[in-house]
Scaffold this active site. Structure first.
Site, PDB file in Angstrom:
ATOM      1  N   ASN A  59      -9.834 -15.389   6.405  1.00 26.65           N
ATOM      2  CA  ASN A  59     -10.273 -14.274   6.828  1.00 26.65           C
ATOM      3  C   ASN A  59     -10.867 -13.465   5.733  1.00 26.65           C
ATOM      4  O   ASN A  59     -10.223 -12.882   4.816  1.00 26.65           O
ATOM      5  CB  ASN A  59      -8.811 -13.150   7.230  1.00 26.65           C
ATOM      6  CG  ASN A  59      -9.281 -11.911   7.589  1.00 26.65           C
ATOM      7  OD1 ASN A  59     -10.255 -11.379   7.739  1.00 26.65           O
ATOM      8  ND2 ASN A  59      -8.072 -10.927   7.656  1.00 26.65           N
ATOM      9  N   TRP A  60     -12.041 -13.482   5.853  1.00 27.17           N
ATOM     10  CA  TRP A  60     -13.047 -12.951   4.581  1.00 27.17           C
ATOM     11  C   TRP A  60     -13.033 -11.488   4.633  1.00 27.17           C
ATOM     12  O   TRP A  60     -13.549 -11.051   3.555  1.00 27.17           O
ATOM     13  CB  TRP A  60     -14.498 -13.498   4.796  1.00 27.17           C
ATOM     14  CG  TRP A  60     -14.713 -14.965   4.656  1.00 27.17           C
ATOM     15  CD1 TRP A  60     -13.660 -15.938   4.181  1.00 27.17           C
ATOM     16  CD2 TRP A  60     -15.937 -15.783   4.859  1.00 27.17           C
ATOM     17  NE1 TRP A  60     -14.240 -17.151   3.906  1.00 27.17           N
ATOM     18  CE2 TRP A  60     -15.453 -17.003   4.424  1.00 27.17           C
ATOM     19  CE3 TRP A  60     -17.163 -15.527   5.172  1.00 27.17           C
ATOM     20  CZ2 TRP A  60     -16.446 -18.326   4.271  1.00 27.17           C
ATOM     21  CZ3 TRP A  60     -18.191 -16.443   4.997  1.00 27.17           C
ATOM     22  CH2 TRP A  60     -17.688 -17.911   4.734  1.00 27.17           C
ATOM     23  N   LYS A  61     -12.504 -10.748   5.606  1.00 22.99           N
ATOM     24  CA  LYS A  61     -12.667  -9.460   5.662  1.00 22.99           C
ATOM     25  C   LYS A  61     -13.918  -8.873   5.223  1.00 22.99           C
ATOM     26  O   LYS A  61     -14.948  -9.551   5.886  1.00 22.99           O
ATOM     27  CB  LYS A  61     -11.405  -8.858   4.560  1.00 22.99           C
ATOM     28  CG  LYS A  61     -10.133  -9.468   5.136  1.00 22.99           C
ATOM     29  CD  LYS A  61      -9.137  -8.536   4.327  1.00 22.99           C
ATOM     30  CE  LYS A  61      -7.801  -9.393   4.550  1.00 22.99           C
ATOM     31  NZ  LYS A  61      -6.712  -8.972   3.963  1.00 22.99           N
ATOM     32  N   HIS A  74      -5.318  -7.299  13.627  1.00 20.05           N
ATOM     33  CA  HIS A  74      -5.203  -7.273  12.170  1.00 20.05           C
ATOM     34  C   HIS A  74      -4.449  -5.985  11.870  1.00 20.05           C
ATOM     35  O   HIS A  74      -4.760  -4.904  12.273  1.00 20.05           O
ATOM     36  CB  HIS A  74      -6.137  -7.523  11.440  1.00 20.05           C
ATOM     37  CG  HIS A  74      -5.783  -8.079   9.879  1.00 20.05           C
ATOM     38  ND1 HIS A  74      -5.695  -6.906   9.090  1.00 20.05           N
ATOM     39  CD2 HIS A  74      -5.638  -9.132   9.327  1.00 20.05           C
ATOM     40  CE1 HIS A  74      -5.308  -7.368   7.790  1.00 20.05           C
ATOM     41  NE2 HIS A  74      -5.217  -8.932   8.034  1.00 20.05           N
ATOM     42  N   GLU A  92      -4.897  -4.055   9.319  1.00 21.43           N
ATOM     43  CA  GLU A  92      -5.829  -2.953   8.739  1.00 21.43           C
ATOM     44  C   GLU A  92      -6.747  -2.431   9.790  1.00 21.43           C
ATOM     45  O   GLU A  92      -7.020  -1.297   9.635  1.00 21.43           O
ATOM     46  CB  GLU A  92      -6.765  -4.106   7.539  1.00 21.43           C
ATOM     47  CG  GLU A  92      -6.252  -4.352   6.298  1.00 21.43           C
ATOM     48  CD  GLU A  92      -6.592  -5.594   5.720  1.00 21.43           C
ATOM     49  OE1 GLU A  92      -7.921  -6.084   6.187  1.00 21.43           O
ATOM     50  OE2 GLU A  92      -5.825  -6.192   4.879  1.00 21.43           O
ATOM     51  N   GLU A 105       1.938 -11.627   9.918  1.00 21.26           N
ATOM     52  CA  GLU A 105       1.441 -11.160   8.556  1.00 21.26           C
ATOM     53  C   GLU A 105       2.181  -9.836   8.224  1.00 21.26           C
ATOM     54  O   GLU A 105       2.063  -8.575   8.804  1.00 21.26           O
ATOM     55  CB  GLU A 105      -0.123 -10.763   8.661  1.00 21.26           C
ATOM     56  CG  GLU A 105      -0.821 -11.941   8.931  1.00 21.26           C
ATOM     57  CD  GLU A 105      -2.266 -11.864   8.387  1.00 21.26           C
ATOM     58  OE1 GLU A 105      -2.801 -12.474   7.833  1.00 21.26           O
ATOM     59  OE2 GLU A 105      -2.744 -10.675   8.523  1.00 21.26           O
ATOM     60  N   GLY A 135      -2.407  -9.025   0.771  1.00 17.80           N
ATOM     61  CA  GLY A 135      -3.233  -8.328  -0.405  1.00 17.80           C
ATOM     62  C   GLY A 135      -2.587  -7.974  -1.696  1.00 17.80           C
ATOM     63  O   GLY A 135      -2.972  -7.247  -2.391  1.00 17.80           O
ATOM     64  N   SER A 152      -0.707 -12.912   1.099  1.00 17.88           N
ATOM     65  CA  SER A 152      -1.024 -13.713  -0.192  1.00 17.88           C
ATOM     66  C   SER A 152      -0.360 -14.845  -0.163  1.00 17.88           C
ATOM     67  O   SER A 152       0.070 -15.552  -1.271  1.00 17.88           O
ATOM     68  CB  SER A 152       0.240 -12.758  -1.307  1.00 17.88           C
ATOM     69  OG  SER A 152      -0.293 -11.427  -1.187  1.00 17.88           O
ATOM     70  N   GLY A 182      -6.498 -14.621   3.412  1.00 24.22           N
ATOM     71  CA  GLY A 182      -7.508 -13.451   2.896  1.00 24.22           C
ATOM     72  C   GLY A 182      -8.111 -13.735   1.807  1.00 24.22           C
ATOM     73  O   GLY A 182      -9.111 -14.523   1.530  1.00 24.22           O
ATOM     74  N   GLY A 183      -7.662 -13.075   0.548  1.00 24.30           N
ATOM     75  CA  GLY A 183      -8.230 -13.181  -0.677  1.00 24.30           C
ATOM     76  C   GLY A 183      -8.356 -14.677  -1.260  1.00 24.30           C
ATOM     77  O   GLY A 183      -9.542 -15.055  -1.879  1.00 24.30           O
TER      78      GLY A 183
END
Ligand code: PGA
Length: 256
Positions: A9-11, A99, A101, A172, A178, A218, A239-240
């Site tokens: 998930n590159w966001k 998601h 967010e 999640e 994150g 994470s 993600g990150g």
């Protein structure tokens, strides 16, 4: 054996050039995937085009293109929205829905997410459906009922065939996204087993055993192997750590 998936998930990150380079690096490394293990790259809308070009150039089996959201409508006067049909024009097969967010910053409701899920299924697409509790809910130990409510409201109207053909669930916990705070392997396994028990209650054990449940929050090169070794953890939504090949590739290898 259930399918396993590692989804990136590159966001809202990376320039188009960086996206192209990262896709190239991933696709030219030795991924060792098979038909049961796949990778999905969920990239910003503006980057779908170049990543699709890289995918068609390298033709690596079991790597798919994903988006991070879409409209629940197919076309019309919906300024700023992106239709699943437009995503399919770019060979996008998967879409992240729900998601945290988007639930938090775009106020996406369970009802809207249900509608997005239905629209994607109508177009024969794959849904990476996210659920997960905020910290206060975890502190009260009411995470199970919170997640059960999210799944019941947006997914459990589907029939068994729709569920098995189109749905991947991603758990999640919001407090882990994150933040560098990962759920412990036991916390992840407990929630995944609970989600599978809900699926079993509603659809029967045979169906429940077929649905991949990914962990996100994470997840990284150091902890992926231990997380994925749990019986009910079928991969991850990353993600990150998905923003660089040298942190993402070891997570793919941990799945394999
Ligand atoms: P993170 O994000 O790996 O950076 O915690 C995961 C996600 O939000 O999908």
């Amino acid at each position: 054996m259930r399918r396993k998936i590692v989804a990136a998930n590159w966001k809202m990150n990376l320039s188009i050039k960086e996206a192209k380079d990262l896709a190239h690096q991933i696709l030219t490394s030795d991924l060792q995937l098979n038909e049961k293990n796949s990778v999905v790259l969920c990239v910003p809308f503006t980057h779908l085009h170049v990543v699709n070009e890289e995918l068609s150039k390298h033709k690596v089996n079991s790597v798919y293109l994903g988006a991070q959201n879409c409209s629940d409508k197919l076309q019309g006067a919906f300024t700023g929205e992106i239709s699943p049909l437009m995503l399919q024009n770019l060979n996008t097969t998967h879409v992240i829905i729900g998601h945290s967010e988007r639930r938090q910053y775009q106020n996406e409701s369970n009802e809207l997410l249900k509608s997005k899920v239905e629209t994607l299924i109508s177009q024969n697409m794959q849904v990476l459906f996210c659920c997960g509790e905020p910290l206060e809910i975890r502190k009260n130990e009411s995470q199970n009922s919170y997640v059960a409510e999210q799944l019941t409201a947006s997914l459990f109207h589907l029939n068994a065939e729709q569920l098995t053909k189109h749905i991947v669930i991603a758990y999640e916990p919001i407090w882990a996204i994150g933040t560098g705070l990962t759920a412990s392997p036991q916390q992840a396994q407990d929630m995944h087993a609970f989600i599978r028990s809900l699926l079993s209650e509603k659809y029967g054990n045979e169906i429940a055993q077929q649905i991949p449940i990914l962990y996100g929050g994470s997840c990284n090169a150091q902890n992926a192997k231990e997380l994925f070794s749990n019986q009910d953890v079928d991969g991850g939504l990353i993600g990150g750590a998905a923003l660089k090949a040298d942190t993402f590739l070891p997570i793919i290898h941990a799945m394999n």
